[in-house]
Design an enzyme around this catalytic site. Structure first.
Site, PDB file in Angstrom:
ATOM      1  N   SER A  50      11.340  28.111 -12.676  1.00 59.04           N
ATOM      2  CA  SER A  50      10.070  27.460 -13.011  1.00 59.04           C
ATOM      3  C   SER A  50       9.709  27.480 -14.483  1.00 59.04           C
ATOM      4  O   SER A  50       8.754  26.813 -14.879  1.00 59.04           O
ATOM      5  CB  SER A  50       8.947  28.138 -12.224  1.00 59.04           C
ATOM      6  OG  SER A  50       8.909  29.524 -12.548  1.00 59.04           O
ATOM      7  N   GLY A  52      11.109  28.611 -18.879  1.00 66.41           N
ATOM      8  CA  GLY A  52      12.121  29.107 -19.809  1.00 66.41           C
ATOM      9  C   GLY A  52      13.504  28.520 -19.567  1.00 66.41           C
ATOM     10  O   GLY A  52      13.665  27.311 -19.333  1.00 66.41           O
ATOM     11  N   GLU A  76       5.423  32.063  -8.533  1.00 64.47           N
ATOM     12  CA  GLU A  76       4.326  31.422  -9.250  1.00 64.47           C
ATOM     13  C   GLU A  76       3.096  31.368  -8.356  1.00 64.47           C
ATOM     14  O   GLU A  76       3.196  31.572  -7.151  1.00 64.47           O
ATOM     15  CB  GLU A  76       4.735  29.994  -9.674  1.00 64.47           C
ATOM     16  CG  GLU A  76       5.956  29.928 -10.578  1.00 64.47           C
ATOM     17  CD  GLU A  76       5.733  30.514 -11.970  1.00 64.47           C
ATOM     18  OE1 GLU A  76       4.575  30.783 -12.339  1.00 64.47           O
ATOM     19  OE2 GLU A  76       6.739  30.731 -12.686  1.00 64.47           O
ATOM     20  N   ASP A 112       9.240  35.875  -3.610  1.00 70.25           N
ATOM     21  CA  ASP A 112       9.975  36.946  -4.277  1.00 70.25           C
ATOM     22  C   ASP A 112      11.493  36.805  -4.095  1.00 70.25           C
ATOM     23  O   ASP A 112      12.011  37.003  -3.000  1.00 70.25           O
ATOM     24  CB  ASP A 112       9.490  38.287  -3.720  1.00 70.25           C
ATOM     25  CG  ASP A 112      10.102  39.451  -4.470  1.00 70.25           C
ATOM     26  OD1 ASP A 112      10.795  39.216  -5.486  1.00 70.25           O
ATOM     27  OD2 ASP A 112       9.876  40.595  -4.036  1.00 70.25           O
ATOM     28  N   LEU A 141      16.346  35.012 -13.607  1.00 65.64           N
ATOM     29  CA  LEU A 141      15.101  35.746 -13.347  1.00 65.64           C
ATOM     30  C   LEU A 141      14.764  36.608 -14.558  1.00 65.64           C
ATOM     31  O   LEU A 141      15.652  37.200 -15.165  1.00 65.64           O
ATOM     32  CB  LEU A 141      15.255  36.670 -12.137  1.00 65.64           C
ATOM     33  CG  LEU A 141      15.511  36.030 -10.777  1.00 65.64           C
ATOM     34  CD1 LEU A 141      15.615  37.126  -9.716  1.00 65.64           C
ATOM     35  CD2 LEU A 141      14.423  35.046 -10.404  1.00 65.64           C
ATOM     36  N   TYR A 237      16.605  45.787 -29.318  1.00 67.37           N
ATOM     37  CA  TYR A 237      17.156  45.028 -28.187  1.00 67.37           C
ATOM     38  C   TYR A 237      18.530  45.541 -27.737  1.00 67.37           C
ATOM     39  O   TYR A 237      18.645  46.230 -26.741  1.00 67.37           O
ATOM     40  CB  TYR A 237      17.213  43.519 -28.519  1.00 67.37           C
ATOM     41  CG  TYR A 237      17.327  42.694 -27.244  1.00 67.37           C
ATOM     42  CD1 TYR A 237      16.234  42.009 -26.730  1.00 67.37           C
ATOM     43  CD2 TYR A 237      18.529  42.644 -26.517  1.00 67.37           C
ATOM     44  CE1 TYR A 237      16.324  41.302 -25.540  1.00 67.37           C
ATOM     45  CE2 TYR A 237      18.627  41.946 -25.336  1.00 67.37           C
ATOM     46  CZ  TYR A 237      17.529  41.268 -24.856  1.00 67.37           C
ATOM     47  OH  TYR A 237      17.621  40.576 -23.679  1.00 67.37           O
ATOM     48  N   LEU A 275      14.289  32.826 -28.200  1.00 63.34           N
ATOM     49  CA  LEU A 275      13.302  31.748 -28.124  1.00 63.34           C
ATOM     50  C   LEU A 275      11.993  32.264 -27.570  1.00 63.34           C
ATOM     51  O   LEU A 275      11.940  33.334 -26.972  1.00 63.34           O
ATOM     52  CB  LEU A 275      13.846  30.633 -27.220  1.00 63.34           C
ATOM     53  CG  LEU A 275      14.860  29.734 -27.914  1.00 63.34           C
ATOM     54  CD1 LEU A 275      15.600  28.878 -26.922  1.00 63.34           C
ATOM     55  CD2 LEU A 275      14.175  28.844 -28.943  1.00 63.34           C
ATOM     56  N   VAL A 276      10.950  31.460 -27.744  1.00 62.00           N
ATOM     57  CA  VAL A 276       9.650  31.860 -27.215  1.00 62.00           C
ATOM     58  C   VAL A 276       9.588  31.470 -25.743  1.00 62.00           C
ATOM     59  O   VAL A 276       9.669  30.291 -25.410  1.00 62.00           O
ATOM     60  CB  VAL A 276       8.517  31.140 -27.978  1.00 62.00           C
ATOM     61  CG1 VAL A 276       7.157  31.567 -27.428  1.00 62.00           C
ATOM     62  CG2 VAL A 276       8.615  31.420 -29.458  1.00 62.00           C
ATOM     63  N   THR A 277       9.501  32.464 -24.880  1.00 65.12           N
ATOM     64  CA  THR A 277       9.272  32.189 -23.456  1.00 65.12           C
ATOM     65  C   THR A 277       8.224  33.183 -22.974  1.00 65.12           C
ATOM     66  O   THR A 277       7.890  34.131 -23.686  1.00 65.12           O
ATOM     67  CB  THR A 277      10.544  32.371 -22.598  1.00 65.12           C
ATOM     68  OG1 THR A 277      10.910  33.751 -22.622  1.00 65.12           O
ATOM     69  CG2 THR A 277      11.707  31.510 -23.059  1.00 65.12           C
TER      70      THR A 277
HETATM   71  P1  NAI Z   1      10.807  33.165 -18.118  1.00 66.29           P
HETATM   72  O1  NAI Z   1       9.746  34.196 -17.960  1.00 66.29           O
HETATM   73  O2  NAI Z   1      10.477  31.922 -18.825  1.00 66.29           O
HETATM   74  O3  NAI Z   1      11.374  32.765 -16.655  1.00 66.29           O
HETATM   75  C1  NAI Z   1      11.554  33.715 -15.655  1.00 66.29           C
HETATM   76  C2  NAI Z   1      11.699  33.049 -14.309  1.00 66.29           C
HETATM   77  O4  NAI Z   1      11.891  34.080 -13.323  1.00 66.29           O
HETATM   78  C3  NAI Z   1      10.457  32.250 -13.867  1.00 66.29           C
HETATM   79  O5  NAI Z   1      10.881  31.101 -13.177  1.00 66.29           O
HETATM   80  C4  NAI Z   1       9.777  33.201 -12.873  1.00 66.29           C
HETATM   81  O6  NAI Z   1       8.977  32.550 -11.878  1.00 66.29           O
HETATM   82  C5  NAI Z   1      11.013  33.833 -12.237  1.00 66.29           C
HETATM   83  N1  NAI Z   1      10.725  35.092 -11.557  1.00 66.29           N
HETATM   84  C6  NAI Z   1      10.310  36.261 -12.101  1.00 66.29           C
HETATM   85  N2  NAI Z   1      10.182  37.197 -11.124  1.00 66.29           N
HETATM   86  C7  NAI Z   1      10.535  36.607  -9.960  1.00 66.29           C
HETATM   87  C8  NAI Z   1      10.615  37.035  -8.617  1.00 66.29           C
HETATM   88  N3  NAI Z   1      10.326  38.286  -8.257  1.00 66.29           N
HETATM   89  N4  NAI Z   1      10.995  36.133  -7.672  1.00 66.29           N
HETATM   90  C9  NAI Z   1      11.281  34.865  -8.005  1.00 66.29           C
HETATM   91  N5  NAI Z   1      11.252  34.402  -9.271  1.00 66.29           N
HETATM   92  C10 NAI Z   1      10.871  35.263 -10.228  1.00 66.29           C
HETATM   93  O7  NAI Z   1      12.047  33.930 -18.781  1.00 66.29           O
HETATM   94  P2  NAI Z   1      13.279  33.485 -19.713  1.00 66.29           P
HETATM   95  O8  NAI Z   1      12.997  33.921 -21.089  1.00 66.29           O
HETATM   96  O9  NAI Z   1      13.666  32.090 -19.439  1.00 66.29           O
HETATM   97  O10 NAI Z   1      14.410  34.462 -19.172  1.00 66.29           O
HETATM   98  C11 NAI Z   1      15.452  34.068 -18.303  1.00 66.29           C
HETATM   99  C12 NAI Z   1      16.720  34.820 -18.672  1.00 66.29           C
HETATM  100  O11 NAI Z   1      17.136  34.420 -19.982  1.00 66.29           O
HETATM  101  C13 NAI Z   1      16.528  36.338 -18.734  1.00 66.29           C
HETATM  102  O12 NAI Z   1      17.684  36.960 -18.227  1.00 66.29           O
HETATM  103  C14 NAI Z   1      16.415  36.599 -20.233  1.00 66.29           C
HETATM  104  O13 NAI Z   1      16.791  37.911 -20.585  1.00 66.29           O
HETATM  105  C15 NAI Z   1      17.406  35.575 -20.753  1.00 66.29           C
HETATM  106  N6  NAI Z   1      17.299  35.281 -22.187  1.00 66.29           N
HETATM  107  C16 NAI Z   1      16.089  34.985 -22.757  1.00 66.29           C
HETATM  108  C17 NAI Z   1      16.008  34.761 -24.123  1.00 66.29           C
HETATM  109  C18 NAI Z   1      14.708  34.438 -24.786  1.00 66.29           C
HETATM  110  O14 NAI Z   1      14.655  34.462 -26.011  1.00 66.29           O
HETATM  111  N7  NAI Z   1      13.674  34.076 -24.047  1.00 66.29           N
HETATM  112  C19 NAI Z   1      17.215  34.802 -24.987  1.00 66.29           C
HETATM  113  C20 NAI Z   1      18.439  35.027 -24.262  1.00 66.29           C
HETATM  114  C21 NAI Z   1      18.451  35.286 -22.915  1.00 66.29           C
END
Ligand code: NAI
EC number: 1.3.1.9
Length: 400
Positions: A50, A52, A76, A112, A141, A237, A275-277
Site C-alpha cells: 500500500s 513506499g 491500513e 495482518d 513489509l 544503519y 528515500l522518504v517513506t
Molecule cells: P512503507 O512504510 O512505505 O511500507 C510498508 C508496507 O508494509 C505498507 O504497505 C504497510 O501497510 C505494510 N505493513 C506493515 N505492517 C504490516 C502488517 N502487519 N501486515 C500487512 N502489511 C503491513 O515502507 P518502505 O520504506 O517502502 O519499506 C519497504 C521495504 O523497503 C523495507 O524492507 C525497507 O527496509 C526497505 N527499504 C526502504 C528504504 C527507504 O529508504 N525507505 C531503502 C531501502 C530499503
C-alpha cells in the site's frame, strides 16, 4: 469536510484521499513513460503493497510493461469516526480502480500479513480466483512490531546502534527543525527482536507456506528490499540493529534461492536507495544524510523516487533480456548504485559537514524531503484543490 494535513513529529495523522489518488496516477504515468519491463511476471503477490517500495513495485508490475495481475496485502485503516483513514487505504482503492480499468486483476487484502489467517486467505484466493499460481512474490513489509506466530507475544524492533551510542541531528517535520538526538545501544533482546521483525524469518515462512500449498509457479521469483548505504551511515544503519536484521534477510534470500531451485525459481534481495517513506522517516539521525543526498543527486540528474527505483529493478535487473539477474559478489541486486557513486558520496559528505540546525534548509534539500513526506499522505500536489469539500460518506462506501 476539508481535510488538512496534521503532522506529529514525523507521523502524519491525516491523509488526503484525492491527493493519494493523484499520487497513484502520477506513478502510473511515470512507469508508462519509462523503459518497459519485458519478459515480466503475470501473477504477482505483493506483501506490503500500500505504500513506499511495495506500492511502487505493484504499480510498476501492473503498468510498466508486464501488465501483471496483482494481489496486495497491507495493514491500513479506512475512514471512521476516529479519522479519514490512512493514505495506504486510499492508495489500495485507487490502484485497484486504475488496474481494473485496464482489465487487470487487483485484489487487496487488508489485515495482518504476519497472521496465519492472512496466509490462508491469500492461498485460497490464489487457488480459487487467481489462476492457481503466482510467478513473483514481492516482500516489502516495514513495521515496528511482529507477533510471534506461536505464542502471540509481540516482538518490537528497536532502531539502535551496536557497541557505541551515536548522537546526531534528526529532522522534526512538524516543526521544520533539525534537532540533535542520541541513539542508544541495543540490548541483546532488542537486537533479537529487531531481527525477528525486520529480518527474513517471516519472508521465509510465507514462501514455505505458499510452496507447500503448491501455489508457486515453475520459475517463480521472490524479492525483498534492503538498504546498505555509505560508510557515513553505518553506525546508525548498516552496523546497527536494522543492518543486522537486513543481514539476516540477505542470508534468507540465499536459503530461499536454494529451496526454489527445485521449482526453477530464484530469490533475491534488492538493495535500494535511501528515500522518504512512512517507515524511513523514523530512522533517527538519518535525515541529514537524505537531505544532502537528494540535493546532490537532483543536481546531477540521478535522483530517483520509489517508482523510478522499482521500474529500473524490474525492467533492467529482475526481468528483461539478460540471461541472468545481475548481482554483486554477495548475490545482491544493487539499485543503490547511483546513490553510492564515489563522486556523489564525496559531495554528500561535504554537505553533511556544513549542515547545521540553522542552515539545513539551504544546504540540504529540505523542501524536497518535506514535499515527498506530504505527498506520501496526499498533500502538496499542485493539481489537487485542497479547499474543496470532501464527501466522507461517499468515500466510506469505497472498498479496497
Ligand atoms: P512503507 O512504510 O512505505 O511500507 C510498508 C508496507 O508494509 C505498507 O504497505 C504497510 O501497510 C505494510 N505493513 C506493515 N505492517 C504490516 C502488517 N502487519 N501486515 C500487512 N502489511 C503491513 O515502507 P518502505 O520504506 O517502502 O519499506 C519497504 C521495504 O523497503 C523495507 O524492507 C525497507 O527496509 C526497505 N527499504 C526502504 C528504504 C527507504 O529508504 N525507505 C531503502 C531501502 C530499503
Amino acid at each position: 469536510m476539508i481535510i488538512e494535513p496534521i503532522v506529529n513529529g514525523v507521523v502524519a495523522r491525516s491523509a488526503h484521499p484525492i491527493g493519494c489518488q493523484q499520487a497513484v496516477l502520477n506513478q502510473i504515468e511515470t512507469v508508462e513513460h519509462s523503459s518497459q519491463i519485458t519478459n515480466g511476471p503475470k501473477k504477482v503477490l505483493v506483501l506490503g503493497a500500500s505504500s513506499g517500495f511495495g506500492l511502487a513495485s505493484r504499480i510498476s508490475l501492473a503498468f510498466g510493461g508486464a501488465q501483471a495481475d496483482t494481489i496486495g496485502v497491507s495493514f491500513e485503516r479506512g475512514p471512521s469516526d476516529k479519522g479519514v483513514g490512512t493514505a495506504g487505504w486510499y492508495n489500495n482503492i485507487y490502484f485497484r480502480q486504475e488496474a481494473e480499468k485496464r482489465g487487470l486483476i487487483a485484489k487487496n487484502f487488508v489485515g495482518d500479513a504476519f497472521s496465519s489467517e492472512m496466509r490462508q486467505q491469500v492461498i485460497d484466493y490464489i487457488k480459487s480466483e487467481f489462476g492457481g499460481k503466482v510467478d513473483l512474490v514481492v516482500y516489502s513489509l516495514a513495521t515496528g512490531v511482529r507477533p510471534d506466530p506461536e505464542s502471540g507475544h509481540l516482538w518490537r524492533s528497536a532502531i539502535k546502534t551496536v557497541g557505541e551510542p551515536v548522537s546526531g541531528p534528526t529532522i522534526n517535520i512538524e516543526h521544520d527543525k533539525l534537532e540533535s538526538m542520541e541513539v542508544g545501544t541495543a540490548s541483546a533482546e532488542e537486537m533479537e527482536a529487531t531481527i525477528k521483525v525486520m529480518g527474513g524469518e517471516d519472508w521465509q515462512s510465507w514462501m514455505e507456506i505458499l510452496s507447500d500449498a503448491d501455489v508457486l509457479a515453475h520459475g517463480c521469483k521472490t524479492v525483498a528490499y534492503s538498504y546498505v548505504g555509505p560508510e557515513v551511515t553505518y553506525p546508525i544503519y548498516h552496523h546497527g540493529t536494522l543492518g543486522r536484521a537486513k543481514q539476516h534477510l540477505h542470508h534468507t534470500a540465499d536459503e530461499l534461492n536454494q529451496k526454489l531451485a527445485t521449482l526453477g525459481g530464484e530469490a533475491y534481495v534488492s538493495v535500494c536507495k535511501a528515500l522518504v517513506t512512512k517507515a524511513s522517516v523514523f530512522i533517527p539521525a538519518f535525515s541529514p544524510y537524505i537531505l544532502s543526498l537528494f540535493k546532490v543527486m537532483k543536481q546531477k540528474g540521478t535522483h530517483e523516487g520509489c517508482i523510478e527505483q522499482m521500474q529500473r529493478l524490474f525492467s533492467q535487473r529482475l526481468y528483461g533480456t539478460g540471461a541472468s539477474v545481475p548481482v554483486d559478489e554477495a548475490r545482491l541486486i544493487r539499485v543503490d548504485d547511483w546513490e553510492l557513486e564515489p563522486e556523489t558520496q564525496a559531495e554528500v559528505s561535504q554537505l553533511m559537514q556544513q549542515m547545521t540546525a540553522d542552515n539545513f534548509q539551504e544546504v540540504g534539500d529540505y523542501s524536497g524531503y518535506k514535499l515527498d513526506f506530504m505527498q506520501l499522505n496526499g498533500f502538496g500536489f499542485d493539481n489537487v484543490d485542497y479547499n474543496a469539500r470532501i464527501d466522507m460518506d461517499n468515500l466510506a462506501l469505497l472498498r479496497p
